[in-house]
Write an enzyme that holds these catalytic residues in place. Structure first.
Site, PDB file in Angstrom:
ATOM      1  N   HIS A  66       0.953  -1.248   0.086  1.00 37.11           N
ATOM      2  CA  HIS A  66       0.162   0.086  -0.005  1.00 37.11           C
ATOM      3  C   HIS A  66       0.891   1.473  -0.101  1.00 37.11           C
ATOM      4  CE1 HIS A  66       0.466   0.025   4.473  1.00 37.11           C
ATOM      5  NE2 HIS A  66       0.148   1.360   4.234  1.00 37.11           N
ATOM      6  N   VAL A  85      18.939   5.762   2.333  1.00 38.11           N
ATOM      7  CA  VAL A  85      19.479   4.490   3.245  1.00 38.11           C
ATOM      8  C   VAL A  85      20.727   5.335   3.905  1.00 38.11           C
ATOM      9  CG1 VAL A  85      18.937   2.839   1.921  1.00 38.11           C
ATOM     10  CG2 VAL A  85      21.128   3.804   1.663  1.00 38.11           C
ATOM     11  N   ASP A 115      -0.081  -7.608   2.161  1.00 34.42           N
ATOM     12  CA  ASP A 115       0.220  -6.123   1.799  1.00 34.42           C
ATOM     13  C   ASP A 115       1.868  -6.250   1.816  1.00 34.42           C
ATOM     14  OD1 ASP A 115       0.539  -3.457   1.732  1.00 34.42           O
ATOM     15  OD2 ASP A 115      -0.169  -3.092   3.772  1.00 34.42           O
ATOM     16  N   SER A 206       4.314   2.334   8.114  1.00 34.14           N
ATOM     17  CA  SER A 206       4.159   1.252   6.947  1.00 34.14           C
ATOM     18  C   SER A 206       5.209   0.790   6.307  1.00 34.14           C
ATOM     19  CB  SER A 206       3.028   1.661   6.141  1.00 34.14           C
ATOM     20  OG  SER A 206       1.687   2.018   6.644  1.00 34.14           O
TER      21      SER A 206
END
Length: 252
Positions: A66, A85, A115, A206
């Site tokens: 998502h 990073v 997901d 997320s």
């Protein structure tokens, strides 16, 4: 209510929709230096941090599906996606363009099932003490296991309900719970290939790595709107074959 936690959006229209449980609601966690979680990556859309990811190799990042689309399900254009990073600070880090991406087949934005997504970077990472891959786990974690998560997601709310967003990477320990715990909390079915854990996952977390013994066990997918309930992560063990097949496909 279960919601996806990709929103590290600071526009006022989104801030006003968040209602904390108390004036001083704090998710938890503490600052962690990047060399303690060198696999941590920041996924960016048009240069803005939207999600976390995990470094699997010099060219592969694992994140949540998502994280690759708008709230209406429209996919982001590949040339607007990049990965940063090697830095504890959210606004720093070495940035790499995303060249290709694969999300789990038939994944839909309104579900936490499957997901997960895999990204290939345009150029290989330079590995170091602050940029390093993480291995994939070989078993699903049992309830009671202690895991850790890292990310730049919301750490709490101000008195006006606006987000408190950290500049520096945050880390927290979580206890793996039974799926029944999450189902009872949300009064909604939870996919079998998920990990239920407490506490402290919130908007902007997320795609974050859920880690046990320096192995990737889960990819953070969703939480509730007040960030005061258990989080749902996609289990790496259950989708490991798909992850490896997708990495092979992207490498060809």
């Amino acid at each position: 209510m279960l919601i996806h936690s990709l929103l590290l959006l600071l526009a006022a229209q989104f801030l006003s929709a968040v209602v904390p449980t108390s004036e001083n609601h704090i998710v938890g966690g503490e600052r962690i230096e990047i060399d303690k979680a060198p696999w941590q990556a920041s996924l960016r859309h048009e240069g803005v941090h939207i999600c976390s990811g995990s470094i699997y190799s010099k060219t592969i990042i694992i994140t949540a599906a998502h994280c690759l689309c708008f709230e209406n399900g429209t996919k982001y254009r590949i040339n607007n996606l990049s990965v940063s990073v090697g830095s504890t600070a959210r606004s720093n880090g070495t940035v790499f363009q995303v060249q290709a991406k694969i999300s789990y087949p038939n994944y839909t934005i309104d579900s936490s099932e499957n997901d997960i997504a895999v990204l290939r970077l345009e150029k290989p990472l330079v590995l170091s003490d602050t940029v390093h891959p993480i291995a994939l786990v070989n078993k699903h974690p049992a309830p009671g296991t202690i895991a850790s998560a890292t990310g730049w997601g919301v750490t709490g709310f101000n008195s006006d309900s606006s987000f408190i967003v950290p500049e520096f990477l945050q880390g927290i320990n979580l206890e793996v719970l039974s799926l029944e715990y999450c189902e009872n909390f949300y009064e909604d079915p939870v996919p079998e290939n998920s990990i239920c854990a407490m506490p402290g996952i919130c908007d902007g977390d997320s795609g974050a790595p859920l880690v046990i013994d320096r192995e990737l066990v889960g990819v953070v997918s969703a939480s509730n709107s007040n960030c005061n309930g258990p989080s749902i992560s996609t289990s790496v063990f259950y989708l490991k074959d798909w992850i490896l097949q997708s990495i092979d496909a992207l490498s060809q």
